[in-house]
Design an enzyme around this catalytic site. Structure first.
Site, PDB file in Angstrom:
ATOM      1  N   HIS A   1       0.851  -1.194   0.000  1.00 33.64           N
ATOM      2  CA  HIS A   1       0.000   0.000   0.000  1.00 33.64           C
ATOM      3  C   HIS A   1       0.886   1.242   0.000  1.00 33.64           C
ATOM      4  O   HIS A   1       2.114   1.144   0.149  1.00 33.64           O
ATOM      5  CB  HIS A   1      -0.933   0.010   1.223  1.00 33.64           C
ATOM      6  CG  HIS A   1      -0.220  -0.168   2.530  1.00 33.64           C
ATOM      7  ND1 HIS A   1       0.641   0.756   3.057  1.00 33.64           N
ATOM      8  CD2 HIS A   1      -0.235  -1.200   3.415  1.00 33.64           C
ATOM      9  CE1 HIS A   1       1.105   0.332   4.204  1.00 33.64           C
ATOM     10  NE2 HIS A   1       0.609  -0.877   4.447  1.00 33.64           N
ATOM     11  N   ALA A   2       0.243   2.385  -0.166  1.00 27.94           N
ATOM     12  CA  ALA A   2       0.942   3.670  -0.032  1.00 27.94           C
ATOM     13  C   ALA A   2       0.176   4.506   0.991  1.00 27.94           C
ATOM     14  O   ALA A   2      -0.970   4.202   1.317  1.00 27.94           O
ATOM     15  CB  ALA A   2       0.981   4.387  -1.384  1.00 27.94           C
TER      16      ALA A   2
END
Ligand code: TYD
Length: 152
Positions: free
Chosen positions: A62-63
């Site tokens: 994820h970011a």
């Protein structure tokens, strides 16, 4: 303000970089330290750790829109793979006296955890599920728009 030159901070993927920490060598055992702003370029609002990772497991994927992190392998080793939507860099962490600064707006994965590894993560904001971007295609779109200013 955080002094990038003083810290030996060079421009890598979006400003991500390995940061060496102070090391107090002592016959009784060594000691290293992280102070916000002095050693890492943000104020620490949260600390968490990842442990008991089974072989082959992948963390992250994820970011963050706003969260910045500093990741240290307190014990054992693992790799952190960073991706800005254009290029990808793998950082191997295996000592407790340096860590990886991860700027906001970067896709990150943690892989290749050794047995009994312990990852310590300092974060710049309190836990906020809405700060996560979980879809890689969505991340790439955002990278080209609102996160675009972070891409070097
Ligand atoms: P997540 O951030 O997805 O872990 P990783 O990126 O290492 O794979 O978090 C895993 C779970 O833990 C998720 O249910 C949210 C929860 N969590 C918190 O409650 N507080 C926190 O500070 C963090 C980082 C995660």
């Amino acid at each position: 303000m955080f002094n990038m030159i003083k810290m030996g901070y060079s421009r890598q993927l979006n400003g991500a970089n390995i940061i060496q920490l102070p090391k107090n060598l002592d016959r009784r055992g060594n000691l290293s330290v992280v102070e916000e702003i002095t050693n890492i370029p943000f104020e620490i609002k949260r600390t968490y750790w990842i442990y008991d990772v089974p072989g082959g497991a992948v963390r992250g994927g994820h970011a963050y829109r706003n969260n910045e992190e500093f990741i240290v392998a307190l014990s054992g080793s693992f790799d952190v793979v960073l991706d800005n939507g254009l290029s990808r860099t793998t950082y191997s962490l295996n000592r407790s006296y340096y860590g990886l600064y991860v700027p906001k707006g970067v896709w990150r994965q943690m892989v290749n955890f050794s047995t009994n590894s312990l990852a310590l993560i300092m974060a710049s904001i309190p836990f906020d599920p809405s700060d996560y971007i979980y879809n890689y295609e969505h991340f790439k779109e955002l990278s080209n728009k609102e996160l675009g200013s972070n891409i070097s």
